[in-house]
Design a protein around this motif. Structure first.
Motif, PDB file in Angstrom:
ATOM      1  N   ALA A   1     -14.279 105.483   0.240  1.00 16.44           N
ATOM      2  CA  ALA A   1     -13.640 106.154  -0.985  1.00 16.44           C
ATOM      3  C   ALA A   1     -12.550 106.932  -0.669  1.00 16.44           C
ATOM      4  O   ALA A   1     -11.415 107.144  -1.120  1.00 16.44           O
ATOM      5  CB  ALA A   1     -14.566 106.922  -2.046  1.00 16.44           C
ATOM      6  N   ARG A   2     -12.972 108.165   0.315  1.00 14.15           N
ATOM      7  CA  ARG A   2     -12.134 108.986   0.841  1.00 14.15           C
ATOM      8  C   ARG A   2     -10.796 108.575   1.423  1.00 14.15           C
ATOM      9  O   ARG A   2      -9.789 108.983   1.287  1.00 14.15           O
ATOM     10  CB  ARG A   2     -13.006 109.889   1.846  1.00 14.15           C
ATOM     11  CG  ARG A   2     -12.259 110.957   2.450  1.00 14.15           C
ATOM     12  CD  ARG A   2     -13.326 111.529   3.892  1.00 14.15           C
ATOM     13  NE  ARG A   2     -12.456 112.173   4.595  1.00 14.15           N
ATOM     14  CZ  ARG A   2     -12.312 113.397   4.764  1.00 14.15           C
ATOM     15  NH1 ARG A   2     -12.607 114.105   3.712  1.00 14.15           N
ATOM     16  NH2 ARG A   2     -11.494 113.719   5.707  1.00 14.15           N
ATOM     17  N   ALA A   3     -10.910 107.391   2.231  1.00 17.07           N
ATOM     18  CA  ALA A   3      -9.895 106.776   2.828  1.00 17.07           C
ATOM     19  C   ALA A   3      -8.947 106.013   1.795  1.00 17.07           C
ATOM     20  O   ALA A   3      -7.554 106.018   1.983  1.00 17.07           O
ATOM     21  CB  ALA A   3     -10.301 105.932   4.128  1.00 17.07           C
ATOM     22  N   VAL A   4      -9.678 105.347   1.062  1.00 16.34           N
ATOM     23  CA  VAL A   4      -8.709 104.510   0.140  1.00 16.34           C
ATOM     24  C   VAL A   4      -8.208 105.170  -0.933  1.00 16.34           C
ATOM     25  O   VAL A   4      -7.014 104.919  -1.075  1.00 16.34           O
ATOM     26  CB  VAL A   4      -9.939 103.268  -0.735  1.00 16.34           C
ATOM     27  CG1 VAL A   4      -9.343 102.726  -1.745  1.00 16.34           C
ATOM     28  CG2 VAL A   4     -10.211 102.301   0.621  1.00 16.34           C
ATOM     29  N   ALA A   5      -8.580 106.271  -1.245  1.00 19.14           N
ATOM     30  CA  ALA A   5      -8.084 107.077  -2.434  1.00 19.14           C
ATOM     31  C   ALA A   5      -6.571 107.360  -2.022  1.00 19.14           C
ATOM     32  O   ALA A   5      -5.522 107.465  -2.928  1.00 19.14           O
ATOM     33  CB  ALA A   5      -9.046 108.268  -2.672  1.00 19.14           C
ATOM     34  N   VAL A   6      -6.422 107.806  -0.891  1.00 18.71           N
ATOM     35  CA  VAL A   6      -5.042 108.016  -0.342  1.00 18.71           C
ATOM     36  C   VAL A   6      -4.070 106.954  -0.434  1.00 18.71           C
ATOM     37  O   VAL A   6      -2.673 107.429  -0.558  1.00 18.71           O
ATOM     38  CB  VAL A   6      -5.119 108.662   1.048  1.00 18.71           C
ATOM     39  CG1 VAL A   6      -3.712 109.251   1.528  1.00 18.71           C
ATOM     40  CG2 VAL A   6      -5.976 109.907   1.004  1.00 18.71           C
ATOM     41  N   GLU A   7      -4.286 105.791  -0.441  1.00 23.76           N
ATOM     42  CA  GLU A   7      -3.582 104.637  -0.638  1.00 23.76           C
ATOM     43  C   GLU A   7      -2.483 104.600   0.623  1.00 23.76           C
ATOM     44  O   GLU A   7      -1.305 104.831   0.525  1.00 23.76           O
ATOM     45  CB  GLU A   7      -2.833 104.700  -1.967  1.00 23.76           C
ATOM     46  CG  GLU A   7      -3.888 104.310  -2.928  1.00 23.76           C
ATOM     47  CD  GLU A   7      -3.008 104.511  -4.495  1.00 23.76           C
ATOM     48  OE1 GLU A   7      -1.906 104.603  -4.547  1.00 23.76           O
ATOM     49  OE2 GLU A   7      -3.694 104.089  -5.387  1.00 23.76           O
ATOM     50  N   PRO A   8      -3.286 104.629   1.938  1.00 20.32           N
ATOM     51  CA  PRO A   8      -2.141 104.502   2.861  1.00 20.32           C
ATOM     52  C   PRO A   8      -1.521 103.189   3.097  1.00 20.32           C
ATOM     53  O   PRO A   8      -2.150 102.333   2.676  1.00 20.32           O
ATOM     54  CB  PRO A   8      -3.169 104.687   4.075  1.00 20.32           C
ATOM     55  CG  PRO A   8      -4.365 104.275   3.669  1.00 20.32           C
ATOM     56  CD  PRO A   8      -4.483 104.482   2.055  1.00 20.32           C
ATOM     57  N   ALA A   9      -0.517 103.110   3.877  1.00 19.09           N
ATOM     58  CA  ALA A   9      -0.019 102.002   4.517  1.00 19.09           C
ATOM     59  C   ALA A   9      -0.950 101.216   5.212  1.00 19.09           C
ATOM     60  O   ALA A   9      -0.757 100.081   5.057  1.00 19.09           O
ATOM     61  CB  ALA A   9       1.536 102.056   4.786  1.00 19.09           C
ATOM     62  N   LEU A  10      -1.676 101.928   6.041  1.00 20.76           N
ATOM     63  CA  LEU A  10      -2.445 101.171   7.106  1.00 20.76           C
ATOM     64  C   LEU A  10      -3.662 101.998   7.044  1.00 20.76           C
ATOM     65  O   LEU A  10      -3.854 103.022   7.304  1.00 20.76           O
ATOM     66  CB  LEU A  10      -1.686 101.328   8.574  1.00 20.76           C
ATOM     67  CG  LEU A  10      -2.559 100.893   9.631  1.00 20.76           C
ATOM     68  CD1 LEU A  10      -3.050  99.130   9.470  1.00 20.76           C
ATOM     69  CD2 LEU A  10      -2.234 101.016  11.040  1.00 20.76           C
ATOM     70  N   LEU A  11      -4.703 101.021   6.630  1.00 16.39           N
ATOM     71  CA  LEU A  11      -6.121 101.590   6.904  1.00 16.39           C
ATOM     72  C   LEU A  11      -6.838 100.939   8.046  1.00 16.39           C
ATOM     73  O   LEU A  11      -7.048  99.678   8.012  1.00 16.39           O
ATOM     74  CB  LEU A  11      -6.740 101.209   5.533  1.00 16.39           C
ATOM     75  CG  LEU A  11      -8.093 101.918   5.237  1.00 16.39           C
ATOM     76  CD1 LEU A  11      -8.431 103.424   5.261  1.00 16.39           C
ATOM     77  CD2 LEU A  11      -8.658 101.191   3.789  1.00 16.39           C
ATOM     78  N   VAL A  12      -7.394 101.994   8.520  1.00 25.58           N
ATOM     79  CA  VAL A  12      -8.222 101.471   9.910  1.00 25.58           C
ATOM     80  C   VAL A  12      -9.601 101.789   9.640  1.00 25.58           C
ATOM     81  O   VAL A  12     -10.037 102.602   9.181  1.00 25.58           O
ATOM     82  CB  VAL A  12      -7.712 102.482  11.153  1.00 25.58           C
ATOM     83  CG1 VAL A  12      -8.763 101.630  12.115  1.00 25.58           C
ATOM     84  CG2 VAL A  12      -6.241 102.146  11.383  1.00 25.58           C
ATOM     85  N   LEU A  13     -10.331 100.580   9.652  1.00 24.21           N
ATOM     86  CA  LEU A  13     -11.762 100.708   9.142  1.00 24.21           C
ATOM     87  C   LEU A  13     -12.726 100.381  10.384  1.00 24.21           C
ATOM     88  O   LEU A  13     -12.634  99.121  10.911  1.00 24.21           O
ATOM     89  CB  LEU A  13     -12.115  99.681   8.282  1.00 24.21           C
ATOM     90  CG  LEU A  13     -11.298  99.945   6.925  1.00 24.21           C
ATOM     91  CD1 LEU A  13     -10.364  98.838   6.565  1.00 24.21           C
ATOM     92  CD2 LEU A  13     -12.111  99.991   5.477  1.00 24.21           C
ATOM     93  N   ASP A  14     -13.695 101.445  10.888  1.00 20.82           N
ATOM     94  CA  ASP A  14     -14.580 101.003  11.996  1.00 20.82           C
ATOM     95  C   ASP A  14     -15.641 100.999  11.536  1.00 20.82           C
ATOM     96  O   ASP A  14     -16.594 101.603  11.347  1.00 20.82           O
ATOM     97  CB  ASP A  14     -14.228 102.073  13.005  1.00 20.82           C
ATOM     98  CG  ASP A  14     -14.729 101.897  14.485  1.00 20.82           C
ATOM     99  OD1 ASP A  14     -15.333 100.882  14.520  1.00 20.82           O
ATOM    100  OD2 ASP A  14     -14.857 102.694  15.344  1.00 20.82           O
ATOM    101  N   GLU A  15     -16.013  99.576  11.619  1.00 23.22           N
ATOM    102  CA  GLU A  15     -17.348  99.151  11.179  1.00 23.22           C
ATOM    103  C   GLU A  15     -17.868  99.736   9.537  1.00 23.22           C
ATOM    104  O   GLU A  15     -18.811 100.362   9.526  1.00 23.22           O
ATOM    105  CB  GLU A  15     -18.445  99.485  11.942  1.00 23.22           C
ATOM    106  CG  GLU A  15     -18.072  99.180  13.596  1.00 23.22           C
ATOM    107  CD  GLU A  15     -19.089  98.246  14.011  1.00 23.22           C
ATOM    108  OE1 GLU A  15     -20.075  97.830  13.285  1.00 23.22           O
ATOM    109  OE2 GLU A  15     -18.927  98.128  15.195  1.00 23.22           O
ATOM    110  N   PRO A  16     -17.062  99.557   8.773  1.00 22.20           N
ATOM    111  CA  PRO A  16     -17.099 100.161   7.360  1.00 22.20           C
ATOM    112  C   PRO A  16     -18.516  99.610   6.710  1.00 22.20           C
ATOM    113  O   PRO A  16     -18.999 100.326   5.853  1.00 22.20           O
ATOM    114  CB  PRO A  16     -15.909 100.173   6.591  1.00 22.20           C
ATOM    115  CG  PRO A  16     -15.268  98.579   7.102  1.00 22.20           C
ATOM    116  CD  PRO A  16     -15.702  98.751   8.907  1.00 22.20           C
ATOM    117  N   THR A  17     -18.662  98.344   6.882  1.00 26.35           N
ATOM    118  CA  THR A  17     -19.908  97.731   6.223  1.00 26.35           C
ATOM    119  C   THR A  17     -21.009  97.442   6.898  1.00 26.35           C
ATOM    120  O   THR A  17     -22.076  96.996   6.162  1.00 26.35           O
ATOM    121  CB  THR A  17     -19.237  96.246   5.699  1.00 26.35           C
ATOM    122  OG1 THR A  17     -19.124  95.463   6.779  1.00 26.35           O
ATOM    123  CG2 THR A  17     -18.245  96.214   4.778  1.00 26.35           C
TER     124      THR A  17
END
Ligand SMILES: Nc1ncnc2c1ncn2[C@@H]1O[C@H](COP(=O)(O)OP(=O)(O)OP(=O)(O)O)[C@@H](O)[C@H]1O
Ligand SMILES: Nc1ncnc2c1ncn2[C@@H]1O[C@H](COP(=O)(O)OP(=O)(O)OP(=O)(O)O)[C@@H](O)[C@H]1O
Ligand SMILES: [Mg+2]
Ligand SMILES: [Mg+2]
Lengths: 358, 323
Positions: A199-215
């Motif tokens: 939620a913290r990373a998505v809320a900012v609405e970045p152009a590029l979201l890097v997810l390291d094993e989010p699920t």
């Protein structure tokens, strides 16, 4: 499928030929870490007194990696534990300085800005990261609310009611009950903490979201919510993702393209579905064969034999997979295979055409 | 199942006090694991899997309180035992692999010395031999170049490597009961297979009983003898693995199996389980905490269910189960 034999090395030729310049362009990226404890302080001093150069052994965590991510594209990154995925994404998000190579975001060269200074860079808001270990991104003294609000305040300048509304929206989108927003990390379950990090990373609405094993810490039901959210943000906002995961099923469903890494190098890349349906590199094959399946209880019983090669000062002329590869010939021991193009795919194996010919 | 189980948990209830009310995290949780067998605990995030493990290990958050139940390790009730008694068996007889490995390791000591410590303390390994044995254990968990890696600090290792160090520590003393809280979530499938084989070998060779907490139903199906399904602090189904997947009886179990992305053709096709866990602080929590999400709900679902036995063949906590 026709195999062409010309070797490709520069960043721009990998992946589908982009019409626009790609959002992220990574070229010949390298990251090496000195191996601690190998010499010790006394040993180092002694060497220094002798006047010789101090050559410490190094872990080749990321070794000559090139790829691009287009706007609105989702790229998966898979590979064995310790192969360099987290190091790669930490260099991309400028938490670590590379040992060499380029990282361009929207045409701007980022690798020249030292990691320390990038924290205050205006481009900071354009690239966000969800950490492998939710504990890393979530400050133990912050409530879930404060953790999600923090980057919105710093990077987007939100305050007051607008901030609260945005935090609550992000929590809702990630399936995090609002009742949990007042809790501290230690009062949350593993999967609840992971959702705070997302939620913290998505809320900012970045152009590029890097997810390291989010699920990894999420149960299937919450996972579906997150994956569908990512898909929606991609269509609505044109967000791009680099998605590191061990879950091949998820990568297949979510990602347009996938990069397969082995000991610091990309060994195969291409459209996710095609790569998993018909792996061309023997490591990719092994990975696909090892995945357990609910519908096929016999699946996942095949084991790789042999000793993996050390990532510490690896021999530049030997294929990194040699020793575990069922193919493994003298050629593999004498010449490191380069990435070569096969249709939409890049494969680093001397014997890839044997598989494409089948 | 006639033999005495290696671990028997009966009627375990746990609550947490928070500023905004009491969280009823576990209510009458019961299950048993015989020697040499693997019991998987599955269920939605927040359903109480880790809290169950922490309660048994005696490491609950200070705000947590065990309000009822017992946890028998052989003849010892871990919940009633003194701190000294628990300390004597923890790490030696019963060991745990934590969900977040990096925070469970000591950041300022090398991984080799952390493993060696456990060998000296819990496995009666002579001090001189411990470093060498630690290297062997690192090799067993699939870490390459183990002699050099033993000298690394946790921050110098990848997420999955830390996880494997944790596993080496937990297995060092060859415990009779292992609680593994998502031991392989950070691992790729080939490394995961190495770890699960290693745990399986110990189960066979020394009769270690394993409680395997996971979100991965496919992995549970492959590795567990029996599966316990938890929902909102309740055990809602407990059955032998093959039977649970062939004939799930609780509607929630059926939903959980259907939500597995395994064979789905697209993201849109995946269904999440409708509704969410009830707020566990509510004072009017219904006897069946799934009722409000359940498509098969009936009027009599509001009546109290009899507590489930720990050693059943196939138990389902539902008034209107699937047949
Ligand atoms: N210290 C605490 N204070 C208040 N509530 C807590 C505390 N620790 C855990 N909880 C709550 O207890 C419930 C069960 O948590 P637990 O960690 O056992 O979940 P879990 O099944 O392991 O989930 P996950 O799969 O996400 O790890 C959750 O709702 C959680 O928020
Ligand atoms: N700060 C560091 N100092 C020294 N070595 C490091 C450091 N960080 C990572 N490494 C090494 O770099 C290699 C790659 O690590 P990385 O964390 O990138 O792997 P990964 O692919 O993310 O693995 P996992 O799937 O287990 O998380 C490993 O051999 C690791 O030990
Ligand atoms: Mg990693
Ligand atoms: Mg948990």
């Amino acid at each position: 499928m026709t195999g062409t034999l010309d070797t490709m090395s520069s960043a721009t030729v990998h992946g589908a030929p982009p019409a626009d310049p790609p959002l992220l362009d990574v070229g010949e990226l390298r990251k090496r870490f000195p191996v601690s404890g190998t010499l010790g302080l006394i040993g180092r001093l002694r060497r220094r007194m002798k006047g010789g150069p101090i050559h410490l052994p190094h872990v080749y965590a990321v070794d000559d990696v090139s790829f691009t991510i287009g706007k609105g594209e989702t790229v998966g990154l898979v590979g064995e534990s310790g192969c360099g995925k987290s190091t790669l994404v930490r260099v991309l998000t400028r938490l670590l300085d590379p040992s060499g190579g380029i990282v361009r975001l929207g045409g701007r060269e980022l690798s020249l800005t030292p990691a320390r200074r990038f924290a205050k860079d205006p481009d900071r808001a354009r690239i966000q990261m969800v950490f492998q270990d939710a504990g890393e991104s979530v400050n133990p003294r912050f409530t879930a609310f404060a953790a999600i609000a923090d980057p919105l305040r710093r990077l987007r300048g939100l305050r007051g009611a607008a901030l609260t509304a945005k935090v609550e929206k992000a929590a809702d989108q990630c399936g995090l009950p609002r009742a949990l927003l007042s809790r501290f990390p230690h009062q949350l379950s593993g999967g609840q903490r992971a959702r705070v990090g997302i939620a913290r990373a998505v809320a900012v609405e970045p152009a590029l979201l890097v997810l390291d094993e989010p699920t990894a810490a999420l149960d299937v039901s919450v996972q579906v919510v997150i994956l569908q959210l990512l898909e929606r943000l991609k269509t609505e906002l044109g967000m791009s993702y680099l998605f590191v995961s061990h879950d091949l099923g998820v990568v297949r469903l979510l990602c347009d393209r996938v990069l397969v890494m082995y000991l610091g190098k990309i060994v195969e890349s291409g459209p996710a579905r095609a790569v998993f349906a018909n792996p061309l590199h023997p490591y990719t094959r092994a990975l696909v064969d090892a995945a357990p399946s609910l519908h096929d209880r016999g699946a996942g019983r095949i084991r790789l034999q042999g000793e993996p090669r050390s990532p510490i000062d690896p021999d530049p002329n030997v294929c990194r997979f040699y020793g575990r590869c069922p193919k493994g010939t003298d050629l593999c021991r004498a010449e490191m295979p380069a990435l070569r193009r096969f249709g939409e795919r890049d494969v680093a194996c001397h014997f890839a055409e044997e598989i494409t010919a089948r | 199942m006639t033999a005495v189980p290696a671990l028997l948990v009966e009627n375990l209830s746990v609550e947490f006090r928070t500023r905004s009310g009491t969280v009823q995290a576990l209510e009458r949780v019961s299950f048993a694991v015989p020697k040499g067998e693997t019991l998987a605990i599955v269920g939605e995030s927040g359903s109480g899997k880790s809290v169950t493990a922490y309660a048994v290990m005696g490491i609950l958050d200070p705000a947590g309180k065990i309000t009822a139940g017992r946890a028998m390790l052989g003849g010892l009730d871990l919940l009633a035992a003194t701190a000294d008694q628990v300390a004597a068996v923890r790490g030696r007889e019963i060991a745990m692999i934590f969900q977040n490995p990096r925070t469970a390791l000591n950041p300022i000591r090398t991984v080799g010395s952390q493993i060696a410590d456990v060998l000296i303390r819990h496995a009666n390994v002579p001090r001189r031999e411990a470093p060498g044995r630690a290297v062997d254990l690192l090799r067993d968990v699939g870490i390459t170049d183990p002699a050099r890696r033993a000298k690394a600090y946790p921050f110098e290792m990848s997420g999955g490597m830390c996880q494997r160090v944790m596993i080496a520590i937990a297995l060092a003393a060859k415990p009779s009961v292992l609680i593994a809280d998502e031991p392989t979530t950070g691992l790729d499938v080939t490394t995961q297979a190495v770890i699960m084989d290693l745990i399986g070998d110990l189960a066979r060779d020394i009769g270690m009983a394993t409680i395997f907490i996971t979100h991965d139903l496919a992995l549970a199906a492959q590795r567990a003898d029996r599966i316990v399904v938890m929902h909102a602090g309740h055990v809602i189904e407990n059955a032998p693995t093959a039977e649970l997947f062939a004939r799930p009886r609780h509607p929630y179990t059926a939903e959980l199996i259907a939500a597995t992305p395994d064979a789905a053709a697209s993201l849109a096709e995946l269904a999440s389980i409708p509704g969410s866990l009830p707020d566990l602080r509510r004072i009017d929590l219904p006897p069946c905490r799934y009722a409000e999400r359940c498509p098969r709900r009936r009027v009599d679902c509001d009546a109290e269910l009899p507590p489930a036995p720990a050693i059943p063949e196939h138990v389902v906590a539902c008034r209107n189960p699937l047949s």
